[in-house]
Write an enzyme that holds these catalytic residues in place. Sequence first.
Site, PDB file in Angstrom:
ATOM      1  N   HIS A 235      36.781  49.656 -57.882  1.00 44.22           N
ATOM      2  CA  HIS A 235      37.486  50.871 -58.295  1.00 44.22           C
ATOM      3  C   HIS A 235      37.576  51.907 -57.193  1.00 44.22           C
ATOM      4  O   HIS A 235      37.938  53.062 -57.434  1.00 44.22           O
ATOM      5  CB  HIS A 235      36.869  51.461 -59.560  1.00 44.22           C
ATOM      6  CG  HIS A 235      36.809  50.461 -60.675  1.00 44.22           C
ATOM      7  ND1 HIS A 235      37.937  49.898 -61.212  1.00 44.22           N
ATOM      8  CD2 HIS A 235      35.767  49.882 -61.295  1.00 44.22           C
ATOM      9  CE1 HIS A 235      37.587  49.030 -62.139  1.00 44.22           C
ATOM     10  NE2 HIS A 235      36.277  48.989 -62.205  1.00 44.22           N
ATOM     11  N   ARG A 292      44.998  66.060 -60.270  1.00 43.22           N
ATOM     12  CA  ARG A 292      44.564  66.627 -58.987  1.00 43.22           C
ATOM     13  C   ARG A 292      45.513  66.169 -57.879  1.00 43.22           C
ATOM     14  O   ARG A 292      46.332  65.284 -58.077  1.00 43.22           O
ATOM     15  CB  ARG A 292      43.160  66.117 -58.669  1.00 43.22           C
ATOM     16  CG  ARG A 292      43.123  64.586 -58.591  1.00 43.22           C
ATOM     17  CD  ARG A 292      41.829  64.024 -58.084  1.00 43.22           C
ATOM     18  NE  ARG A 292      41.912  62.588 -57.913  1.00 43.22           N
ATOM     19  CZ  ARG A 292      41.676  61.673 -58.865  1.00 43.22           C
ATOM     20  NH1 ARG A 292      41.347  62.054 -60.082  1.00 43.22           N
ATOM     21  NH2 ARG A 292      41.779  60.392 -58.619  1.00 43.22           N
TER      22      ARG A 292
HETATM   23  C1  MV4 Z   1      42.463  47.923 -67.404  1.00 40.79           C
HETATM   24  C2  MV4 Z   1      42.529  46.668 -66.764  1.00 40.79           C
HETATM   25  C3  MV4 Z   1      42.960  45.596 -67.493  1.00 40.79           C
HETATM   26  N1  MV4 Z   1      43.276  45.753 -68.796  1.00 40.79           N
HETATM   27  N2  MV4 Z   1      42.796  48.022 -68.700  1.00 40.79           N
HETATM   28  C4  MV4 Z   1      40.277  50.295 -63.882  1.00 40.79           C
HETATM   29  C5  MV4 Z   1      40.127  51.770 -63.670  1.00 40.79           C
HETATM   30  C6  MV4 Z   1      40.737  52.438 -64.855  1.00 40.79           C
HETATM   31  N3  MV4 Z   1      41.522  53.555 -64.440  1.00 40.79           N
HETATM   32  C7  MV4 Z   1      41.529  51.392 -65.539  1.00 40.79           C
HETATM   33  N4  MV4 Z   1      41.209  50.125 -64.943  1.00 40.79           N
HETATM   34  C8  MV4 Z   1      41.652  48.950 -65.484  1.00 40.79           C
HETATM   35  N5  MV4 Z   1      42.053  49.016 -66.781  1.00 40.79           N
HETATM   36  C9  MV4 Z   1      43.186  46.943 -69.369  1.00 40.79           C
HETATM   37  N6  MV4 Z   1      43.498  47.071 -70.656  1.00 40.79           N
HETATM   38  C10 MV4 Z   1      42.164  46.585 -65.423  1.00 40.79           C
HETATM   39  C11 MV4 Z   1      41.709  47.718 -64.787  1.00 40.79           C
HETATM   40  C12 MV4 Z   1      41.320  47.521 -63.426  1.00 40.79           C
HETATM   41  C13 MV4 Z   1      41.964  48.147 -62.390  1.00 40.79           C
HETATM   42  C14 MV4 Z   1      42.983  49.055 -62.611  1.00 40.79           C
HETATM   43  C15 MV4 Z   1      43.598  49.676 -61.582  1.00 40.79           C
HETATM   44  C16 MV4 Z   1      43.214  49.392 -60.288  1.00 40.79           C
HETATM   45  C17 MV4 Z   1      42.199  48.508 -60.035  1.00 40.79           C
HETATM   46  C18 MV4 Z   1      41.552  47.886 -61.081  1.00 40.79           C
HETATM   47  C19 MV4 Z   1      40.533  46.989 -60.803  1.00 40.79           C
HETATM   48  C20 MV4 Z   1      39.897  46.375 -61.838  1.00 40.79           C
HETATM   49  C21 MV4 Z   1      40.284  46.645 -63.149  1.00 40.79           C
END
Ligand code: MV4
Length: 502
Positions: A235, A292
């Site tokens: 992240h 932000r």
């Molecule tokens: C998710 C997802 C898959 N499915 N939600 C990670 C941080 C948060 N802002 C939301 N995130 C995610 N939500 C669902 N329903 C996968 C991620 C996620 C991810 C999202 C954006 C950028 C990198 C990521 C790395 C791992 C998981």
Amino acid sequence: MFKKILVANRGEIACRIIRACREMGIASVAVYSEADRAALHVQLADEAAGIGPAPAVDSYLNMDRIIETAQKRGAEAIHPGYGFLAENPEFARRCEKAGIVFIGPNSRALELVGDKIRARQTMEKAGIPIIPGMKSVAAGIVEYEAEARKIGYPVMVKASAGGGGKGMRIVCSEEELRAGIEGGQREAKSAFGDESVYLEKYIEDPRHVEFQVLADNHGHIVHLFERECSIQRRHQKIVEETPSQALTPELRLRMGETARKVLQVSGYNNAGTVEFLLDRNKNFYFLEVNARLQVEHPVTELTTGVDLVQQQVRIAAGETLSLKQEDLAQRGHAIECRIYAEDPSRNFLPSSGRILYLREPGGPGVRHDGGIYTGWEVPIYYDPILAKLIVWAETRESACARMAAALDDYVILGISTTIPFLKDVISHPRFREGATTTAFIKNHFENWKVKEVAEVGLTLALAAAALDDLSPSQKTGPAPGSKKEVYSPWQTIGRWRIGEKT
Ligand code: MV4
């Protein structure tokens, strides 16, 4: 317009904001902790004020002290940068009460977007696509089980107060659900003091595409297109770029209009970023609003020509947006690499110590947003971001080449940085193809190690330079194993960029 602004932050972003103030003819007040007395942002600002001991809770997070400093120094506004107090509705409210302008969204909008469940409810009502899942907290495990069955496994546990991956769990079957919920609640409770979690359909291997948006206090909203931020590790974003290779002009138009609508229904003002997940079939879903100025804002600036910090200041001062959606366009391609004081060979262990030598890259289309200088000691107390390297070129291919060359041209000695890791990311064939999903680092860079030879060469040069008493005119004799008659560590450091690494 304001005459004086207090910058409630440190490091590269404080420097960035101070420079914007100077350009606008606004005086700046830097604040610093005891660990940051010698920091670059303190040197750049017109005035500086100490605000307490090194730990952030005693300084950069001390709301009363910061507001009091602004009043004492006669600053009419506070820019919070990112992190620290940037998205804290209580801080925004206290500024509002103290008669100081918070350069960011109003406290009500901050509250709404900080509450993921409430934000999901608001977005769904407005017809904005959200990830299928719950729109309220469940009473107990039986209700969570029923909800998960309705959504269909795999599901994702998310914290309502969350963001940035904290409190998140992937759950693949009913057997794992209880542990996932309880684990998520525990983590959410300790990270945010709020244990509310909800379930969403899990989207496998998505892309992270976010839209930059500006909203003035008079109802005008524009978007400044997208940033592709899929290259992440735990992240933590590593490389960002714009335009995204995943969008078509038609999809970009639809997502941009959706992003504007997200801000409109949130009663939002100032700069914001609307995050979307893009699935394999190019369906997009609203994820959250980052309320932000973001770390990766420069790629948007380089492709649109808009100074986002200046826009934030103008909006906060009550000006009407001078930008019109139909006048905004993307030109060329921009890429940003984040330079952290971390050792990528040792699982990104934070690295602190003195910067013995810094040479920033330059040339056409190369921008360096830094908060560092030769001789400065990197403190251990804060986020380890040192600087950002951002390049612009007409095409993605030429931007990649420019970034690779700029990274080769970049020397930081004395501490470990992510520069060698970034070189390998930028030169990776999958990256060059634009195949950037959130699984990229996990798939291609697990257990990455710096190349032996390069490491040894530069370390030797550094040691020799130190023995040389940092005097570039002196020669120290041939390096061990070198075929050359005379050896100068300075030549080695100098040649570092062209790949002659002995
Ligand atoms: C998710 C997802 C898959 N499915 N939600 C990670 C941080 C948060 N802002 C939301 N995130 C995610 N939500 C669902 N329903 C996968 C991620 C996620 C991810 C999202 C954006 C950028 C990198 C990521 C790395 C791992 C998981």
